[in-house]
Every structure is written in C-alpha cells, then in structure tokens.
Design a protein around this motif. Structure first.
Motif, PDB file in Angstrom:
ATOM      1  N   LEU A 136       0.879  -1.179   0.000  1.00 41.39           N
ATOM      2  CA  LEU A 136       0.000   0.000   0.000  1.00 41.39           C
ATOM      3  C   LEU A 136       0.914   1.226   0.000  1.00 41.39           C
ATOM      4  CD1 LEU A 136      -3.047   0.823   0.225  1.00 41.39           C
ATOM      5  CD2 LEU A 136      -2.618   1.167   2.653  1.00 41.39           C
ATOM      6  N   TYR A 137       0.909   1.973  -1.086  1.00 37.99           N
ATOM      7  CA  TYR A 137       1.760   3.162  -1.206  1.00 37.99           C
ATOM      8  C   TYR A 137       1.044   4.339  -0.544  1.00 37.99           C
ATOM      9  CZ  TYR A 137       4.873   6.616  -3.371  1.00 37.99           C
ATOM     10  OH  TYR A 137       5.778   7.623  -3.599  1.00 37.99           O
ATOM     11  N   ILE A 138       1.773   5.051   0.304  1.00 39.97           N
ATOM     12  CA  ILE A 138       1.204   6.147   1.091  1.00 39.97           C
ATOM     13  C   ILE A 138       1.764   7.457   0.556  1.00 39.97           C
ATOM     14  CG2 ILE A 138       1.023   7.088   3.439  1.00 39.97           C
ATOM     15  CD1 ILE A 138       1.698   4.173   4.419  1.00 39.97           C
ATOM     16  N   PRO A 168       4.432  -3.477  -8.846  1.00 44.45           N
ATOM     17  CA  PRO A 168       5.749  -2.923  -9.134  1.00 44.45           C
ATOM     18  C   PRO A 168       5.662  -1.566  -9.840  1.00 44.45           C
ATOM     19  CG  PRO A 168       5.563  -5.188  -9.914  1.00 44.45           C
ATOM     20  CD  PRO A 168       4.197  -4.768  -9.505  1.00 44.45           C
ATOM     21  N   TYR A 169       6.622  -0.676  -9.553  1.00 45.68           N
ATOM     22  CA  TYR A 169       6.640   0.659 -10.177  1.00 45.68           C
ATOM     23  C   TYR A 169       6.841   0.536 -11.686  1.00 45.68           C
ATOM     24  CZ  TYR A 169       7.778   5.559 -10.940  1.00 45.68           C
ATOM     25  OH  TYR A 169       7.763   6.863 -11.388  1.00 45.68           O
ATOM     26  N   TYR A 170       7.743  -0.349 -12.083  1.00 43.90           N
ATOM     27  CA  TYR A 170       7.959  -0.577 -13.522  1.00 43.90           C
ATOM     28  C   TYR A 170       7.139  -1.776 -13.950  1.00 43.90           C
ATOM     29  CZ  TYR A 170      11.866   2.571 -12.951  1.00 43.90           C
ATOM     30  OH  TYR A 170      12.620   3.665 -12.668  1.00 43.90           O
ATOM     31  N   ALA A 196      14.856  18.784  -1.910  1.00 42.71           N
ATOM     32  CA  ALA A 196      13.468  18.788  -1.418  1.00 42.71           C
ATOM     33  C   ALA A 196      12.606  17.902  -2.301  1.00 42.71           C
ATOM     34  CB  ALA A 196      12.924  20.213  -1.422  1.00 42.71           C
ATOM     35  N   LYS A 197      11.614  17.272  -1.665  1.00 45.63           N
ATOM     36  CA  LYS A 197      10.687  16.454  -2.452  1.00 45.63           C
ATOM     37  C   LYS A 197       9.510  17.351  -2.818  1.00 45.63           C
ATOM     38  CE  LYS A 197       9.616  11.567  -2.587  1.00 45.63           C
ATOM     39  NZ  LYS A 197      10.371  11.314  -3.816  1.00 45.63           N
ATOM     40  N   THR A 198       9.680  18.049  -3.924  1.00 47.99           N
ATOM     41  CA  THR A 198       8.671  19.015  -4.364  1.00 47.99           C
ATOM     42  C   THR A 198       8.340  18.763  -5.832  1.00 47.99           C
ATOM     43  OG1 THR A 198       8.165  21.366  -4.556  1.00 47.99           O
ATOM     44  CG2 THR A 198      10.468  20.784  -4.842  1.00 47.99           C
ATOM     45  N   ASN A 201      10.444  19.693  -9.103  1.00 43.70           N
ATOM     46  CA  ASN A 201      11.624  18.923  -9.524  1.00 43.70           C
ATOM     47  C   ASN A 201      11.224  17.846 -10.532  1.00 43.70           C
ATOM     48  OD1 ASN A 201      13.243  20.326  -7.763  1.00 43.70           O
ATOM     49  ND2 ASN A 201      13.220  18.749  -6.168  1.00 43.70           N
ATOM     50  N   TYR A 202      10.033  17.304 -10.332  1.00 46.82           N
ATOM     51  CA  TYR A 202       9.579  16.210 -11.201  1.00 46.82           C
ATOM     52  C   TYR A 202       9.036  16.782 -12.511  1.00 46.82           C
ATOM     53  CZ  TYR A 202      10.461  13.488  -7.061  1.00 46.82           C
ATOM     54  OH  TYR A 202      11.100  12.902  -5.992  1.00 46.82           O
ATOM     55  N   ALA A 203       8.342  17.933 -12.422  1.00 49.47           N
ATOM     56  CA  ALA A 203       7.831  18.578 -13.647  1.00 49.47           C
ATOM     57  C   ALA A 203       8.991  18.932 -14.567  1.00 49.47           C
ATOM     58  CB  ALA A 203       7.038  19.826 -13.273  1.00 49.47           C
ATOM     59  N   GLY A 235      16.455   9.128 -12.704  1.00 49.35           N
ATOM     60  CA  GLY A 235      14.996   9.268 -12.678  1.00 49.35           C
ATOM     61  C   GLY A 235      14.561   9.771 -11.321  1.00 49.35           C
ATOM     62  N   ALA A 236      13.733   9.004 -10.649  1.00 50.94           N
ATOM     63  CA  ALA A 236      13.268   9.394  -9.305  1.00 50.94           C
ATOM     64  C   ALA A 236      13.930   8.509  -8.252  1.00 50.94           C
ATOM     65  CB  ALA A 236      11.754   9.278  -9.251  1.00 50.94           C
ATOM     66  N   MET A 237      15.172   8.101  -8.502  1.00 45.24           N
ATOM     67  CA  MET A 237      15.854   7.197  -7.557  1.00 45.24           C
ATOM     68  C   MET A 237      17.290   7.674  -7.298  1.00 45.24           C
ATOM     69  SD  MET A 237      14.770   3.459  -9.047  1.00 45.24           S
ATOM     70  CE  MET A 237      15.442   3.759 -10.674  1.00 45.24           C
ATOM     71  N   SER A 301      17.794   3.064  -6.291  1.00 48.61           N
ATOM     72  CA  SER A 301      17.033   2.757  -5.078  1.00 48.61           C
ATOM     73  C   SER A 301      15.995   3.844  -4.853  1.00 48.61           C
ATOM     74  CB  SER A 301      17.975   2.691  -3.873  1.00 48.61           C
ATOM     75  OG  SER A 301      18.383   3.994  -3.514  1.00 48.61           O
ATOM     76  N   GLY A 302      14.801   3.423  -4.440  1.00 47.23           N
ATOM     77  CA  GLY A 302      13.743   4.391  -4.154  1.00 47.23           C
ATOM     78  C   GLY A 302      12.599   3.673  -3.462  1.00 47.23           C
ATOM     79  N   THR A 303      11.707   4.438  -2.849  1.00 46.42           N
ATOM     80  CA  THR A 303      10.585   3.792  -2.154  1.00 46.42           C
ATOM     81  C   THR A 303       9.682   3.068  -3.144  1.00 46.42           C
ATOM     82  OG1 THR A 303      10.621   5.402  -0.390  1.00 46.42           O
ATOM     83  CG2 THR A 303       8.549   4.233  -0.729  1.00 46.42           C
ATOM     84  N   ALA A 304       9.345   3.752  -4.227  1.00 51.28           N
ATOM     85  CA  ALA A 304       8.378   3.182  -5.161  1.00 51.28           C
ATOM     86  C   ALA A 304       8.907   1.889  -5.780  1.00 51.28           C
ATOM     87  CB  ALA A 304       8.028   4.204  -6.232  1.00 51.28           C
ATOM     88  N   ALA A 305      10.138   1.928  -6.288  1.00 51.15           N
ATOM     89  CA  ALA A 305      10.675   0.773  -7.022  1.00 51.15           C
ATOM     90  C   ALA A 305      11.596  -0.107  -6.160  1.00 51.15           C
ATOM     91  CB  ALA A 305      11.410   1.258  -8.259  1.00 51.15           C
TER      92      ALA A 305
HETATM   93  C1  COI Z   1       9.313   7.178  -4.495  1.00 46.76           C
HETATM   94  O1  COI Z   1      10.132   6.297  -4.716  1.00 46.76           O
HETATM   95  O2  COI Z   1       8.471   7.153  -3.579  1.00 46.76           O
HETATM   96  C2  COI Z   1       9.299   8.329  -5.351  1.00 46.76           C
HETATM   97  O3  COI Z   1       9.354   9.410  -4.891  1.00 46.76           O
HETATM   98  C3  COI Z   1       9.114   8.127  -6.762  1.00 46.76           C
HETATM   99  C4  COI Z   1       7.812   8.688  -7.124  1.00 46.76           C
HETATM  100  C5  COI Z   1       7.996  10.009  -7.756  1.00 46.76           C
HETATM  101  C6  COI Z   1       6.981   7.740  -7.886  1.00 46.76           C
END
Ligand code: COI
Length: 357
Positions: A136-138, A168-170, A196-198, A201-203, A235-237, A301-305
């Motif tokens: 469950l992603y929060i 999975p993220y991918y 910062a997680k804002t 940065n992703y846009a 990417g986001a990792m 490495s990242g939370t999502a993936a």
């Molecule tokens: C995460 O791994 O939680 C991230 O921040 C990536 C997210 C932008 C999908």
C-alpha cells in the motif's frame, strides 16, 4: 491533536482490486483520506479522516501558479500474521519537514504525521494487497491553497494523505532498465530545490525523460548542475555502482534527494559483506570503469521501485552493458533482504519496522 473520523457512506465504498496483476502503480486509491489544515494565526486545525473525494479549489490557488507543494512516499505491508508494518516512517516525517522548510511551508508535528498515517492505514487495511511485490503506497502531500496571485508563502495549507494499493513501479517488475546520462538538461543546481521532495523537480524532469524514451531508454541519469560531470540521481531514484565487494554512491551534496531506501542500502550493505563509499563519481571515470569491467553491477534505489537493476548505460552515444544485461548478485541480495524485512520474512535487526496499532 484528535483526528475526527467522518463516516464513510456505503455508496462511497469502492470495489477492491482482486487481481494483483491489474494494480499497476498509483492508479487506484482507497476509500478514505487524511486531511488537516493550517492557517496563519491558528496553526494546524480540523484534522479528519474523510471519504476520498476530489477537492474544490479556487483556480487562483497558489499551488497552481507557483508550485508551493511538497510530498512524500512510503509503504505499508500486511504481514502473514495479519500485522500491518510501515517501513521507517519517521524518516519520511523528517524529510517532509525539511522539504517544507525549503518551500516556506509550516512543519507538520512528527506525531501528527505518524498518527494520521497510522489511523488512516488502520482503517483502510483491507486495501493492502499481499501478493509478492505489492504494497500500500502512502502519499502525504502539502499544498498552498490561498486564492491570490502575489508570489509569497501562503497563509492556508492542506496537508493530506492518500493511499494507493500498488504493484511494481515498472511494468516489467524487477528487471534491468536502460538509462541515458543526460548531458544537456539538469535536475538541480547548488542552492536549488534538488534536496526537497517538491513537485517542481519532477515537472522539470519530464522533458529529458521523454527525450530519453524516444531514444529507447527507460530513465535519465542526472549529472550535477554546475559541471555536468558528476553523477547525481537516476529518474526518481538514488544510484549505486558495485565495484566487486564495494558499493559506491554519490555523496549527498544539497542537490541530491536523501532517499530512505538509499540510507537503508548504505546500512544493509556491510551486513552483506560490502563496504559503501559515498563520494563524487565522475561520469568519465565511471565509463572507464564499466568498460574495464571494474563496475560489476549498477542499481537505483527508491521507495516506489525499492531496488531497480540497471542493465545498460549510455553516455555521449556510447552504450555499455552492465552485468550482461542481467540482475547482479549483490543487487538481487539487497532487493531480497530489503523486501524480506519489509514483509516480515526476514529479521528486522535495524528496528526499521513500525507496526500500525
Ligand atoms: C518514491 O520512490 O516514492 C518516489 O518518490 C518516486 C515517485 C515520484 C513515484
């Protein structure tokens, strides 16, 4: 602060996703959300868990124009014994407030952040998928909602948390991705908002990501914004390179996101017999080391993936293969150990897990 629970009408309850292969990432949301407001002169107020629903916001809201926004990502897992585990949520609470400080947003008391998430996840625990690779992603988020076009920190914020059952993220799951080193666009500059997680940065990363995709690569590897020479993130990792039994990652320098999974890898690796080095990584040296076979594996490495193996890396039109395009042994071990701790299959020697009461 007490959190009011607003009843969920039966007609607002959605069907759960029974088939884990249909989950994807961040496409489905649970029935409820946490919502807290902050107003100048009043502070945090009106905390509630309410039915998940769209916001009605004035088109002039500050967040729509000047992107005063921060977010976090963490996961909850349902263990085989029925307990619900969060992975290092205190780290997300701290980083949320560091991001908020950079964006001139009010700090969320750590206790409110954690208690709000725990209460919400406890109410929504039927939504936690249990198939391998799911969770469950929060998504805690804060936005500036004053309807005013002057550029200034807001006087009214929403702090809210939504939940998404994810796979999975991918789409390809735990399989090697190909990455392209970006030598034109940059993600962050010294003194900027890279740490910062804002949302901004992703846009600003989208254009480079799209161009890399058109060239046949999955992700962009960012270089530093000053010299375009030192490896920052992918990417986001966060990014790691394996040199035999040594693992190298970029040192935090103010423009790299301080990842919770990054920190977990750094702490876990020595227990798997690997030393970790945090330092500057010159992309030219890295290419030489991949060519010569000194770099044996690479992963993000990242939370999502969680951990994402890298099978191919391209810099200035030269594409090099890593680990024969396969998943490396250390990458696999780190993935298995981290996910094993998160799902309760391995001992949590670090005390990283926090159970939802
Ligand atoms: C995460 O791994 O939680 C991230 O921040 C990536 C997210 C932008 C999908």
């Amino acid at each position: 602060m007490d959190i009011k629970i607003i009843p969920l009408p039966a007609e607002k309850m959605k069907a759960k996703i029974a088939d884990a292969s249909q989950l994807g990432f961040g496409k489905h949301f649970t029935d409820r959300m946490l919502m807290v407001e902050w107003k100048t002169g009043q502070g945090w107020c009106d905390a509630r868990i309410e039915p998940y629903a769209p916001f009605v916001l004035d088109p002039a809201c500050l967040v729509f124009h000047y992107a005063q926004e921060i977010f976090e990502g963490l996961k909850a897992y349902k263990w085989a014994d029925g307990r619900v585990a969060l992975f290092r949520p205190e780290m997300n609470a701290r980083r949320f407030n560091q991001s908020g400080d950079r964006l001139c947003m009010p700090p969320v008391p750590e206790e409110l952040f954690l208690k709000g998430i725990e209460q919400l996840v406890a109410l929504e625990q039927e939504w936690i998928p249990t198939a391998p690779g799911t969770s469950l992603y929060i998504r805690p988020t804060m936005i500036a909602v004053d309807p005013v076009l002057g550029v200034k920190p807001a006087d009214h914020y929403y702090f809210y948390v939504i939940l998404s059952p994810v796979g999975p993220y991918y789409a390809a799951g735990f399989n090697p991705v190909s990455i392209m080193v970006e030598d034109h666009y940059v993600r962050a500059v010294p003194g900027g908002t890279g740490e910062a997680k804002t949302g901004g940065n992703y846009a600003s990363s989208l254009k480079a990501g799209l161009e890399a995709k058109h060239k046949g690569f999955d992700q962009v590897l960012w270089l530093d914004g000053r010299e375009r020479r030192y490896i920052e993130e992918v990417g986001a990792m966060n990014m790691f390179f394996v040199y035999g039994d040594k693992i190298v990652t970029a040192a935090l320098n103010g423009s790299i996101l301080s990842g919770v999974t990054r920190d977990s890898v750094i702490k876990l690796a020595p227990t798997l017999g690997c030393q970790v080095e945090e330092r500057l990584i010159d992309v030219n040296d890295l290419m030489t080391d991949i060519r010569s076979g000194k770099v044996t594996e690479a992963f993000g490495s990242g939370t999502a993936a969680v951990i994402t193996p890298v099978g191919k890396l391209c810099y200035k039109n030269e594409t090099l293969q890593l680990t024969g395009g396969k998943v490396g042994g250390i990458t696999q071990k780190l993935y298995d150990t981290l996910t094993g701790i998160q799902t309760g299959q391995l001992e949590d020697d670090f005390g990283w897990v926090r159970f939802v009461k």
